[in-house]
Design an enzyme around this catalytic site. Structure first.
Site, PDB file in Angstrom:
ATOM      1  CE  LYS A 281      -4.079   1.505   2.522  1.00 24.09           C
ATOM      2  NZ  LYS A 281      -5.036   2.038   1.171  1.00 24.09           N
TER       3      LYS A 281
HETATM    4  N1  PMP Z   1      -8.439  -2.052  -2.093  1.00 22.60           N
HETATM    5  C1  PMP Z   1      -7.483  -0.905  -2.472  1.00 22.60           C
HETATM    6  C2  PMP Z   1      -6.625  -0.571  -3.499  1.00 22.60           C
HETATM    7  C3  PMP Z   1      -7.641   0.234  -1.304  1.00 22.60           C
HETATM    8  O1  PMP Z   1      -6.997   1.376  -1.527  1.00 22.60           O
HETATM    9  C4  PMP Z   1      -8.384  -0.212  -0.322  1.00 22.60           C
HETATM   10  C5  PMP Z   1      -8.436   0.918   0.796  1.00 22.60           C
HETATM   11  N2  PMP Z   1      -7.201   0.582   1.767  1.00 22.60           N
HETATM   12  C6  PMP Z   1      -9.174  -1.158  -0.124  1.00 22.60           C
HETATM   13  C7  PMP Z   1      -8.941  -2.315  -1.216  1.00 22.60           C
HETATM   14  C8  PMP Z   1      -9.827  -1.648   1.083  1.00 22.60           C
HETATM   15  O2  PMP Z   1      -9.124  -1.886   2.011  1.00 22.60           O
HETATM   16  P1  PMP Z   1      -9.400  -1.705   3.756  1.00 22.60           P
HETATM   17  O3  PMP Z   1     -10.760  -2.572   3.893  1.00 22.60           O
HETATM   18  O4  PMP Z   1      -8.254  -2.567   4.469  1.00 22.60           O
HETATM   19  O5  PMP Z   1      -9.515  -0.457   3.777  1.00 22.60           O
END
Ligand code: PMP
Length: 307
Positions: free
Chosen positions: A152
């Site tokens: 990320k």
């Molecule tokens: N995919 C991407 C590319 C994201 O940026 C996010 C947001 N963090 C998510 C999925 C969802 O992840 P999470 O549930 O951990 O926020």
């Protein structure tokens, strides 16, 4: 523009003082890793609950490991930093935060000093109960062997940005990205779920998606325990999108955001689907602590934490 102070390396700073050098890798290459966190105000408890912070910290550490850098803070210190930024800003409302670990030195020096900031901001619901008109993007999701979306990093989000800008230019709300194999991956910043033939289905973690914390919250708890529905994790074809009965995005930021059409094909009745509605209520009850199960997922801001 928000007036919240930013927690930066142990100090609470006004927005205009929380700055990074323009020649740092953080600014020039977006050499950072980050988490998007939410905390929810529960008026009955008089408490602001950070949701699944420990899981966000552990994903942040996985991202840093892949990027070969670290920040000098333990998880306990990160918990305290989140509590400090919320207390220091006297936050008594729902809030979204970016927690960003960054590399300072210019260029590609992997051993360079790093830092961390937490930026709280007001962020409403993505849609207020309405559904998104999505398209299948002609931009493919970057692959795990090139720019892994499991990592990320801010730099990786140019892929989703291209897809969003294209979707908007073409008159849609949001894109759905396919991976390099042409199978469904996810939204630009959210995980994809659909209901098809009575089953809840989502792509596997090997389909070039972020390992979403909301996704596992739904798979492990909300769907089976509250709705009585198991989630099927499998490869999803493009044409299944057009014949799905319901679909939604989920994520810390997106929470549960309904999708009501894809490439102008209406899903089901064309309205927000009944399972999506129930799921959304169940998820929101959990994050606010109205559903009191899994208290370990909700970190209080103002009450002392018992460890
Ligand atoms: N995919 C991407 C590319 C994201 O940026 C996010 C947001 N963090 C998510 C999925 C969802 O992840 P999470 O549930 O951990 O926020």
């Amino acid at each position: 523009m928000t007036d919240f102070k930013i927690w930066m390396n142990g100090r609470l700073l006004p927005q205009d003082q929380a700055t990074l050098p323009v020649n740092s890798a953080a600014v020039f290459y977006a050499t950072n890793v980050f988490e998007g966190l939410r905390a929810y105000w529960n008026a009955r408890d008089g408490e602001l609950y950070g949701f699944r912070l420990a899981d966000h910290f552990s994903r942040l550490r996985e991202s840093m490991k892949m990027m070969r850098f670290t920040v000098p803070y333990s998880d306990d210190e990160l918990f305290e930093a989140v509590r400090e930024v919320l207390r220091g800003n006297d936050v008594h409302e729902d809030i979204h935060m970016h927690m960003v670990a960054y590399v300072l030195a210019p260029g590609l020096d992997a051993t360079s000093p790093s830092g961390l900031y937490i930026n709280p901001r007001r962020r409403g619901r993505v849609t207020e109960g309405k559904g998104l008109a999505c398209c299948v993007s002609s931009w493919a999701r970057t692959s795990d062997n090139a720019i892994p979306i499991r990592l990320k990093s801010g730099s990786n989000y140019q892929n989703g940005r291209l897809a969003i800008l294209q979707a908007r230019a073409d008159g849609y709300d949001q894109p759905i990205l396919l991976n390099q194999q042409g199978k469904v991956a996810e939204g630009s910043g959210a995980t994809f779920f659909m209901v098809r033939k009575g089953r809840l289905v989502t792509p596997t973690t090997s389909n070039d998606i972020l390992e979403s914390i909301t996704r596992v919250t739904l798979i492990d708890y909300v769907c089976p325990e509250v709705l009585g529905m198991e989630v099927v994790e499998r490869v999803i074809d493009r044409t299944e999108l057009y014949t799905a009965d319901e679909a939604f995005f989920c994520g810390s930021g997106y929470e549960i955001t309904p999708i009501t059409s894809i490439d102008r094909f209406p899903l089901g009745s064309g309205d927000v689907g009944p399972i999506t509605r129930r799921l959304s209520t169940a998820y929101m009850n959990l994050v606010y602590g109205i559903d009191a199960r899994h208290p370990e997922w909700r970190t209080p801001t103002y009450r002392a934490v018992v460890v």
